[in-house]
Design an enzyme around this catalytic site. Structure first.
Site, PDB file in Angstrom:
ATOM      1  N   GLU A 104      42.549  58.184  46.586  1.00 30.32           N
ATOM      2  CA  GLU A 104      42.192  56.907  45.946  1.00 30.32           C
ATOM      3  C   GLU A 104      40.857  57.111  45.224  1.00 30.32           C
ATOM      4  O   GLU A 104      39.977  57.792  45.736  1.00 30.32           O
ATOM      5  CB  GLU A 104      42.104  55.819  47.031  1.00 30.32           C
ATOM      6  CG  GLU A 104      41.626  54.459  46.591  1.00 30.32           C
ATOM      7  CD  GLU A 104      42.401  53.853  45.425  1.00 30.32           C
ATOM      8  OE1 GLU A 104      43.603  53.614  45.555  1.00 30.32           O
ATOM      9  OE2 GLU A 104      41.773  53.636  44.360  1.00 30.32           O
ATOM     10  N   ASP A 154      49.132  50.906  39.223  1.00 24.95           N
ATOM     11  CA  ASP A 154      48.707  49.958  38.179  1.00 24.95           C
ATOM     12  C   ASP A 154      49.770  49.921  37.092  1.00 24.95           C
ATOM     13  O   ASP A 154      50.093  50.950  36.497  1.00 24.95           O
ATOM     14  CB  ASP A 154      47.369  50.405  37.592  1.00 24.95           C
ATOM     15  CG  ASP A 154      46.273  50.387  38.652  1.00 24.95           C
ATOM     16  OD1 ASP A 154      46.023  49.316  39.217  1.00 24.95           O
ATOM     17  OD2 ASP A 154      45.695  51.459  38.936  1.00 24.95           O
ATOM     18  N   ASP A 190      56.447  46.295  41.676  1.00 20.42           N
ATOM     19  CA  ASP A 190      56.922  44.907  41.578  1.00 20.42           C
ATOM     20  C   ASP A 190      56.952  44.462  40.120  1.00 20.42           C
ATOM     21  O   ASP A 190      57.034  43.274  39.845  1.00 20.42           O
ATOM     22  CB  ASP A 190      56.034  43.955  42.406  1.00 20.42           C
ATOM     23  CG  ASP A 190      54.588  44.010  41.970  1.00 20.42           C
ATOM     24  OD1 ASP A 190      54.245  44.847  41.116  1.00 20.42           O
ATOM     25  OD2 ASP A 190      53.781  43.213  42.490  1.00 20.42           O
ATOM     26  N   PHE A 229      51.101  40.903  50.534  1.00 18.25           N
ATOM     27  CA  PHE A 229      51.226  40.599  49.108  1.00 18.25           C
ATOM     28  C   PHE A 229      52.690  40.669  48.666  1.00 18.25           C
ATOM     29  O   PHE A 229      53.209  39.776  48.009  1.00 18.25           O
ATOM     30  CB  PHE A 229      50.360  41.601  48.331  1.00 18.25           C
ATOM     31  CG  PHE A 229      50.684  41.713  46.885  1.00 18.25           C
ATOM     32  CD1 PHE A 229      50.212  40.762  45.994  1.00 18.25           C
ATOM     33  CD2 PHE A 229      51.463  42.764  46.400  1.00 18.25           C
ATOM     34  CE1 PHE A 229      50.507  40.865  44.656  1.00 18.25           C
ATOM     35  CE2 PHE A 229      51.756  42.872  45.066  1.00 18.25           C
ATOM     36  CZ  PHE A 229      51.280  41.909  44.187  1.00 18.25           C
TER      37      PHE A 229
END
Ligand SMILES: C[S@@+](CC[C@H](N)C(=O)[O-])C[C@H]1O[C@@H](n2cnc3c(N)ncnc32)[C@H](O)[C@@H]1O
Length: 249
Positions: A104, A154, A190, A229
């Protein structure tokens, strides 16, 4: 002579589709992230101080021997862009017979993940705080990984930013080199347009086989934790797409 409009220049400099780093121009490449030096909470700072020396792996221009790093021979799972690390830690805790490596770029996320890992008492997790493209290229040996996971990368919604999406033909071929034959690249998103992009890139990629029966998506496997989420999104009727591709050669 017309002076360049300062506002237009500022806008250009802030366009995240442009390289923002100070590398020489000829070395620049498009990155999948814009580094935000977010503030560290006290807890994240403390976790970094206490647990980075135990769980952190420094980026280096040399391969790591992962069996040496973990002190054993066990299946190796690598996660790209783990965010705050909640699902990575849950997976590491649930599969203690496997070794997990997280990458990350966002320091607060690394701090949060270290704290989470300590609380969960996981021993089978190591983290890099660096660009995953460079870590994979320089630190991870070919044929050394059983699974690579990329969850909710992203999406870079705007068309002119699509080139920033990390899933690209060259990138997935580098991943294939790092996987063992039979190893799996597991993605989830998503964002439907990104799911379609992933499917297009992966279906055209040499040396991979789609694990979906109908050549599209797979149901979420039980070992990928359902995040808060994601759960909220699913309840609102939003979709999530999982893709799993096996390295066949
Ligand atoms: C949308 S977030 C998703 C985080 C997490 N996987 C989740 O499901 O909550 C994408 C993450 O990928 C990280 N990221 C993007 N490009 C990266 C790269 N090249 N190397 C490492 N991390 C990256 C970002 O910093 C961000 O935390």
């Amino acid at each position: 002579m017309n002076q360049p409009d300062q506002q237009a220049l500022d806008n250009l400099n802030q366009d995240p589709a442009l390289p923002q780093d100070d590398e020489p121009k000829y070395l620049r490449r498009i990155r999948s992230f814009v580094l935000r030096e977010g503030r560290l909470t006290k807890g994240q700072q403390r976790s970094l101080e206490l647990f980075w020396p135990v769980m952190g792996l420094e980026y280096q221009n040399e391969l790591y021997d992962l069996n040496k790093v973990f002190g054993r021979e066990a299946p190796k799972v690598l996660e790209i862009g783990f965010g705050m690390g909640k699902s990575l830690v849950a997976m590491a805790k649930a599969a203690q017979e496997q070794d997990f490596i997280g990458i990350e770029v966002h320091k607060p996320g690394v701090g949060a993940c270290l704290g989470e890992a300590e609380t969960a008492g996981v021993q089978n997790l190591r983290l890099f705080e660096h660009d995953a493209v460079e870590v994979l290229r320089d630190c991870i040996a070919d044929g050394s990984l059983d699974t690579i996971q990329l969850f909710f990368p992203d999406p870079w919604h705007k068309k002119r930013h699509h080139k920033r999406r990390i899933v690209q033909p060259d990138f997935v071929q580098m991943l294939r080199a790092k996987l063992k034959v039979g190893g799996v690249f597991h993605m989830a998103t998503d964002w439907e347009n990104y799911a379609e992009h992933m499917l297009e890139v992966m279906s055209a990629a040499q040396g991979y086989q789609n694990l979906s029966g109908d050549g599209t998506y797979v149901p979420r496997p039980d070992n990928r934790p359902l995040t808060k989420f994601e759960n909220r999104g699913v309840n609102l009727g939003h979709g999530v797409w999982d893709l799993m591709f096996k390295k066949v050669q």
